[in-house]
Each structure stands twice: as structure tokens, then as C-alpha cells.
Scaffold this active site. Structure first.
Site, PDB file in Angstrom:
ATOM      1  N   GLU A 396       0.841  -1.208   0.000  1.00  0.00           N
ATOM      2  CA  GLU A 396       0.000   0.000   0.000  1.00  0.00           C
ATOM      3  C   GLU A 396       0.872   1.252   0.000  1.00  0.00           C
ATOM      4  O   GLU A 396       1.966   1.245   0.587  1.00  0.00           O
ATOM      5  CB  GLU A 396      -0.858   0.018   1.273  1.00  0.00           C
ATOM      6  CG  GLU A 396      -2.248  -0.548   1.090  1.00  0.00           C
ATOM      7  CD  GLU A 396      -3.212   0.440   0.459  1.00  0.00           C
ATOM      8  OE1 GLU A 396      -2.845   1.151  -0.497  1.00  0.00           O
ATOM      9  OE2 GLU A 396      -4.361   0.499   0.914  1.00  0.00           O
ATOM     10  N   ASP A 397       0.374   2.310  -0.602  1.00  0.00           N
ATOM     11  CA  ASP A 397       1.095   3.587  -0.518  1.00  0.00           C
ATOM     12  C   ASP A 397       0.871   4.235   0.837  1.00  0.00           C
ATOM     13  O   ASP A 397       1.795   4.645   1.513  1.00  0.00           O
ATOM     14  CB  ASP A 397       0.651   4.523  -1.662  1.00  0.00           C
ATOM     15  CG  ASP A 397      -0.868   4.607  -1.808  1.00  0.00           C
ATOM     16  OD1 ASP A 397      -1.589   3.893  -1.071  1.00  0.00           O
ATOM     17  OD2 ASP A 397      -1.341   5.389  -2.648  1.00  0.00           O
ATOM     18  N   ASP A 400      -4.780   5.285   5.751  1.00  0.00           N
ATOM     19  CA  ASP A 400      -5.314   6.477   6.384  1.00  0.00           C
ATOM     20  C   ASP A 400      -6.390   6.043   7.390  1.00  0.00           C
ATOM     21  O   ASP A 400      -6.064   5.671   8.509  1.00  0.00           O
ATOM     22  CB  ASP A 400      -5.857   7.349   5.231  1.00  0.00           C
ATOM     23  CG  ASP A 400      -6.313   8.717   5.639  1.00  0.00           C
ATOM     24  OD1 ASP A 400      -5.791   9.231   6.626  1.00  0.00           O
ATOM     25  OD2 ASP A 400      -7.199   9.283   4.976  1.00  0.00           O
ATOM     26  N   PHE A 449      -2.234  16.144   4.447  1.00  0.00           N
ATOM     27  CA  PHE A 449      -2.459  15.517   3.149  1.00  0.00           C
ATOM     28  C   PHE A 449      -1.148  15.538   2.380  1.00  0.00           C
ATOM     29  O   PHE A 449      -0.553  16.600   2.162  1.00  0.00           O
ATOM     30  CB  PHE A 449      -3.558  16.236   2.362  1.00  0.00           C
ATOM     31  CG  PHE A 449      -4.059  15.381   1.241  1.00  0.00           C
ATOM     32  CD1 PHE A 449      -5.068  14.454   1.450  1.00  0.00           C
ATOM     33  CD2 PHE A 449      -3.493  15.465  -0.023  1.00  0.00           C
ATOM     34  CE1 PHE A 449      -5.511  13.622   0.417  1.00  0.00           C
ATOM     35  CE2 PHE A 449      -3.923  14.648  -1.059  1.00  0.00           C
ATOM     36  CZ  PHE A 449      -4.937  13.716  -0.832  1.00  0.00           C
ATOM     37  N   ARG A 462       1.738  12.917  -8.800  1.00  0.00           N
ATOM     38  CA  ARG A 462       2.255  11.560  -8.623  1.00  0.00           C
ATOM     39  C   ARG A 462       3.721  11.456  -9.039  1.00  0.00           C
ATOM     40  O   ARG A 462       4.450  10.606  -8.562  1.00  0.00           O
ATOM     41  CB  ARG A 462       1.454  10.569  -9.481  1.00  0.00           C
ATOM     42  CG  ARG A 462       0.025  10.356  -9.032  1.00  0.00           C
ATOM     43  CD  ARG A 462      -0.517   9.091  -9.693  1.00  0.00           C
ATOM     44  NE  ARG A 462      -1.968   9.019  -9.713  1.00  0.00           N
ATOM     45  CZ  ARG A 462      -2.711   8.566  -8.710  1.00  0.00           C
ATOM     46  NH1 ARG A 462      -2.136   8.159  -7.602  1.00  0.00           N
ATOM     47  NH2 ARG A 462      -4.027   8.511  -8.813  1.00  0.00           N
TER      48      ARG A 462
HETATM   49  P1  IMP Z   1      -8.050   4.831   3.768  1.00  0.00           P
HETATM   50  O1  IMP Z   1      -9.062   3.919   3.179  1.00  0.00           O
HETATM   51  O2  IMP Z   1      -8.694   5.992   4.483  1.00  0.00           O
HETATM   52  O3  IMP Z   1      -7.010   4.171   4.617  1.00  0.00           O
HETATM   53  O4  IMP Z   1      -7.336   5.583   2.577  1.00  0.00           O
HETATM   54  C1  IMP Z   1      -6.585   4.964   1.694  1.00  0.00           C
HETATM   55  C2  IMP Z   1      -6.450   5.728   0.406  1.00  0.00           C
HETATM   56  O5  IMP Z   1      -6.766   7.128   0.518  1.00  0.00           O
HETATM   57  C3  IMP Z   1      -5.014   5.658   0.006  1.00  0.00           C
HETATM   58  O6  IMP Z   1      -4.733   4.477  -0.692  1.00  0.00           O
HETATM   59  C4  IMP Z   1      -4.874   6.906  -0.815  1.00  0.00           C
HETATM   60  O7  IMP Z   1      -5.239   6.647  -2.132  1.00  0.00           O
HETATM   61  C5  IMP Z   1      -5.833   7.900  -0.205  1.00  0.00           C
HETATM   62  N1  IMP Z   1      -5.160   8.816   0.723  1.00  0.00           N
HETATM   63  C6  IMP Z   1      -5.279   8.875   2.050  1.00  0.00           C
HETATM   64  N2  IMP Z   1      -4.510   9.853   2.575  1.00  0.00           N
HETATM   65  C7  IMP Z   1      -3.871  10.409   1.529  1.00  0.00           C
HETATM   66  C8  IMP Z   1      -2.910  11.455   1.416  1.00  0.00           C
HETATM   67  O8  IMP Z   1      -2.459  12.098   2.395  1.00  0.00           O
HETATM   68  N3  IMP Z   1      -2.469  11.747   0.180  1.00  0.00           N
HETATM   69  C9  IMP Z   1      -2.894  11.086  -0.923  1.00  0.00           C
HETATM   70  N4  IMP Z   1      -3.796  10.095  -0.869  1.00  0.00           N
HETATM   71  C10 IMP Z   1      -4.275   9.747   0.358  1.00  0.00           C
END
Ligand code: IMP
Length: 482
Positions: A396-397, A400, A449, A462
Site C-alpha cells: 500500500e502507498d 489512512d 495531506f 504523482r
Molecule cells: P483509507 O481507506 O482511508 O485508509 O485511505 C486509503 C487511500 O486514501 C489511500 O490508498 C490513498 O489513495 C488515499 N489517501 C489517504 N490519505 C492520503 C494522502 O495524504 N495523500 C494522498 N492520498 C491519500
């Protein structure tokens, strides 16, 4: 010869008074160094701060040492006095013979015979060092050492206070820009900065380096170029040293007469010190250099919309190599399927897999979000191959809220893999809503962010080779001022 109880007592009185004064860090440390050297009847004293990665020592206060001694270059913390890092005092009876002294020829030229150093400790960790220099060979008594340890304790308090001031000042500026209340954010890599710049362009350059999170030291070393009758007749002090790139940088404008003179000195310097990497740069030269080292896009001083770089390219690469080592060790002898979620993971996946010493295959999924707050996850591209009975590492990148990860893990488990683990480059733990099991984490990221290195905001950013904090106004729909 050593100081007496009485002299130590009155010195400590002076030192604590200086520590509690309203002066800046350098002035306070110079005053502490002077009182310490005088009380110990020593010829010089130097107070050093360790950089936050504990790689080298930077001078923050001195007394009784010549400019040449001070500008002999940054001291490598591990080579210099490793005992200090371990929290122990170091005694060097003969500075010209001892291999722990990094620049013995300079010690010889300065007539320094003995050195006593003690660590400056904060909660048991070395954050700096205080050193005493004498011209005669000296045996230090227990009373001398105890006194120096007490001064080191005062220095720890001075450092902590200075760092807090810097942190508050930085946070104040950031919160002013954000227009939201103060929230302490992590400092750039160098912590203590007792720097006054000779020229505004140098300050601009330092700000640019800070933006890119490139650690810098200002004028840390002077290179003697010409001697007359055994004395130094000409020296050259480059403006900056960038430890991560191991280069000295001399800034220049386009004025031809200045360039010619500086080039002459640089030619001499390279002849005399062939091992030293030094560059004469204009601002645009520097930007080209950044691009070459993978730090930033060519031709842009700062990236519009990005407040500052959080993790530069070199730091990301270092962390990825470590993660890859751990993964390779944990899966030794196995085959591994790496599963990535498009598109944010592309840079991380590409770099990570190149450092794995295992046979790996790749698969990707794509998802989209819908619902009122985009909180419902839908798979738009499923795996190409079967993962049943295979060891799977989900890459995963950023994690969050944990919603995406939770959903994907459920989906993958349904295929009965032999094992299923998670590796994420960034963990924004403060925002977690669903508990997510993370096996390998690159960085725990502040609640901001972030963009770059695969991560986007509305499809952009990106391609940045670093991870930066997006200007908070952008997510609120503000126009950029720049
Ligand atoms: P989660 O489901 O809230 O854990 O979010 C996961 C997805 O939200 C990640 O795979 C990202 O694509 C996007 N995301 C969450 N925070 C950021 C951020 O700070 N920058 C860019 N994308 C984010």
C-alpha cells in the site's frame, strides 16, 4: 593544574545565569564555554550539537579556539568519539597521536595537547558534547570531570529550550500560513541552527534546502590555500556543506569578476584537496544538481502547491532498502505474490521489488470510492491470477482511515492464500477508524495531506520524486497566492 571547588562553584553560578538569559543559542553557548574553560584553567572549550540522525557534530559555542580549528570541517560522530554516543566521557592524552582525533594536523598547528569530552545527554541519549582543550599534557581529576558533567547537564537544558523555541517559531509560521490553530509538526532534519548568514542569497538557498529536507551546514570548514613563512596567507571557506551529497557549495551570482576569482580559488582547492567535492553554483545550477540527485523537478525552485518536502528521495530509498531487507529475511526460501492497489502504489512497488532477494510475482487491483463521503469501496479491477495457497504481501502507498485496507484484506482472504501480510510506505495512524494490521511500515506520517512518489491530489503530483505536504488551502479549494 585544575580548577578549585570555589572556582567551580562561581563558574556554575555564571553558567546557569547565562543559560537562563534571553540571549540566542550561540551567545549563551559561547558564554558557557568561556566560563567552563576559565574555571578548568583550560585553553579552549567547544560545545557541539549532534544532528538529529546522530551522524555528525556541529559547533554551537566556543571559547579560545582559532577560526581554523573551528572551521576544520564537520565532525563525524561515529569516527570522532564513539564513546560519547554511548554516553561515556572521553579523555585524549595526546591529541596529535590519538587516532580518534579526526584532524590531528590542525590540533598540532593549534598546540593542543589534551582533550576531555563529555556527552550532553537528554533522557540518557547523547544529543551533543562539551570538549575542553589544554596546551599542556594534562591528567583530569574526578572533580574536573564532575564539573564538566554538570556543565553538560546545563547544556542539555539549553539545547532543549532552543529546540523548543525553534519548533514554536516554525509552527507559528506554519499555522499563520494555514490559518488554523497551532499544531506542532515535525522539524526538518537539522535541529539546532545557530546560523547568521553573510548574504541574503545564502538564506534563500538554506530555505530551498530546507524545503527539500536536505541537511546543510553553513561554512563548516576553511581550506588553507597559501602559506607564507609557515603561516596561512589565504583560505577559502565554501558557503555550505551538504552531508548527504557530500559536497561543498559556494554560491555565486553571474558577476563575471566574482566568478573568475572564485574559480581561481576553487582550482587551487581542488589541487590541494583532491578528495574534496566542491562546486561553484548559481541558483539554477543548483536546481539542475537537485534534479540529477533525484531531489526535485528540473527548473522549479519549489513545487507549486507543496508546502514542504516531508521525505526526500534519498530518505525514501533508504527506508525502502531496510523494509526490503526485513521482507527478504522473513520470507527467505519462499515465493511471494506482491499485490498493489493502483495507482498510488506504483513508485513504491517498483522500488521495493527491486530490493527483494526473493522470487516474486506481481498483481494489481484497482478500486473506486462512492457513497456520501466516498466511504464505500468498490473493486474496479480484480486480480489477474490466483493467490490460493500462495504467500501474499499486500503493498500500500498509505493507510489512512484503514477502510480500504480492511475491505481489500477481506477480499484477498476469501481466496485462501497461504499467508497474507501488509506493507505500507506511509501510516497516517492519527486518522485510523478501523484497526488495520500492518506488518511493515515505512514512515508514520503526520496528519497532513501528502502528495508525490505516486500519491496524488486530484490526479496530479504523482510524478514528484519526493513526498511533500500539500498546501492545506488547496484541499479547501483556495487559490494559490504564488
Ligand atoms: P483509507 O481507506 O482511508 O485508509 O485511505 C486509503 C487511500 O486514501 C489511500 O490508498 C490513498 O489513495 C488515499 N489517501 C489517504 N490519505 C492520503 C494522502 O495524504 N495523500 C494522498 N492520498 C491519500
Amino acid at each position: 593544574m585544575a580548577g578549585s571547588r570555589g572556582s567551580y562553584y562561581s563558574a556554575l553560578k555564571r553558567i546557569t545565569k547565562a543559560a537562563n538569559s534571553a540571549f540566542g543559542l550561540r551567545k549563551i553557548c559561547n558564554s558557557v564555554a568561556k566560563s567552563t574553560a576559565k574555571a578548568m584553567q583550560a585553553n579552549g572549550c567547544r560545545i557541539l550539537s549532534l544532528n538529529s540522525r546522530k551522524e555528525y557534530l556541529i559547533t554551537v559555542g566556543t571559547y579560545g579556539l582559532s577560526d581554523l580549528y573551528l572551521k576544520k570541517g564537520p565532525l563525524d560522530a561515529r569516527k570522532s568519539l564513539p564513546d560519547i554516543l554511548e554516553g561515556r566521557a572521553v579523555f585524549i592524552a595526546d591529541a596529535t597521536e590519538d587516532e580518534r582525533v579526526q584532524h590531528p594536523q590542525v590540533a598540532l598547528a593549534q598546540g593542543i595537547a589534551s582533550i576531555l569530552g563529555v556527552p550532553i545527554l537528554e533522557r540518557g541519549q547523547a544529543i551533543g558534547e562539551i570538549r575542553i582543550y589544554t596546551r599542556e599534557h594534562r591528567q583530569f581529576s574526578e572533580a574536573d570531570k564532575n564539573f564538566l558533567f554538570s556543565v553538560a547537564d546545563v547544556c542539555a537544558v539549553i539545547f532543549e529550550r532552543a529546540e523548543l523555541h525553534q519548533l514554536l517559531a516554525q509552527d507559528y509560521k506554519a499555522s499563520e500560513r494555514r490559518g488554523k490553530p497551532s499544531q506542532l509538526s515535525p522539524l526538518p532534519t537539522t535541529t539546532l541552527r545557530p546560523t547568521r548568514f553573510a548574504h541574503p542569497s545564502e538564506e534563500d538557498f538554506a530555505k530551498l534546502l530546507d524545503f527539500y529536507c536536505i541537511e546543510w551546514l553553513y561554512e563548516p570548514r576553511s581550506f588553507p590555500l597559501r602559506w607564507e613563512g609557515g603561516k596561512i596567507a589565504e583560505m577559502f571557506t565554501p558557503d555550505f556543506y551538504l552531508p548527504e551529497l557530500d559536497i561543498y557549495v559556494e554560491l555565486t551570482t553571474l558577476k563575471q569578476n566574482l566568478i573568475t576569482e572564485k574559480n581561481r580559488k576553487l582550482r587551487q582547492l581542488r589541487e590541494l584537496y583532491p578528495e574534496v567535492n566542491v562546486r561553484l553554483l548559481t541558483k539554477s545550477d543548483f536546481l539542475r544538481l537537485l534534479a540529477k540527485y533525484g531531489y526535485g523537478p528540473l527548473g522549479e525552485a519549489k513545487v507549486e502547491g507543496v508546502d514542504r518536502v516531508l521525505y526526500n528521495h534519498a530518505r525514501i530509498q533508504r527506508r525502502i532498502r531496510t523494509l526490503a531487507r526485513h521482507i527478504s529475511r522473513d520470507y527467505a526460501g519462499e515465493r511471494l505474490v506482491l499485490v498493489g492497489i493502483l495507482k498510488g502504489v506504483i513508485c513504491f512497488m517498483a522500488d521495493l521489488m527491486q530490493h527483494l532477494s526473493l522470487p516474486v510475482t506481481l498483481d494489481f487491483m484497482a478500486i473506486s470510492y462512492y457513497g456520501v463521503d466516498g466511504q464505500v469501496v468498490k473493486i474496479t479491477k480484480d486480480l489477474d491470477g490466483s493467490i490460493t495457497g500462495q504467500h501474499v504481501l499486500m503493498v500500500e502507498d498509505i493507510v489512512d482511515t484503514g477502510m480500504t485496507l480492511n475491505y481489500i484484506l477481506d477480499h484477498l482472504s476469501a481466496h485462501n492464500p497461504a499467508s497474507l501480510r501488509v506493507c505500507t510506505l506511509l501510516d497516517k495512524r492519527a486518522r485510523r477508524l478501523i484497526d488495520a494490521p500492518l506488518d511493515y511500515v515505512g514512515f508514520e506520517t503526520p496528519d497532513e495531506f501528502v502528495v508525490g512518489y505516486g500519491l496524488d491530489y486530484r490526479g496530479e503530483y504523482r510524478n514528484l520524486p519526493f513526498i511533500g505536504i500539500l498546501h492545506p488551502g488547496l484541499t479547501k479549494g483556495e487559490q494559490l497566492q504564488e
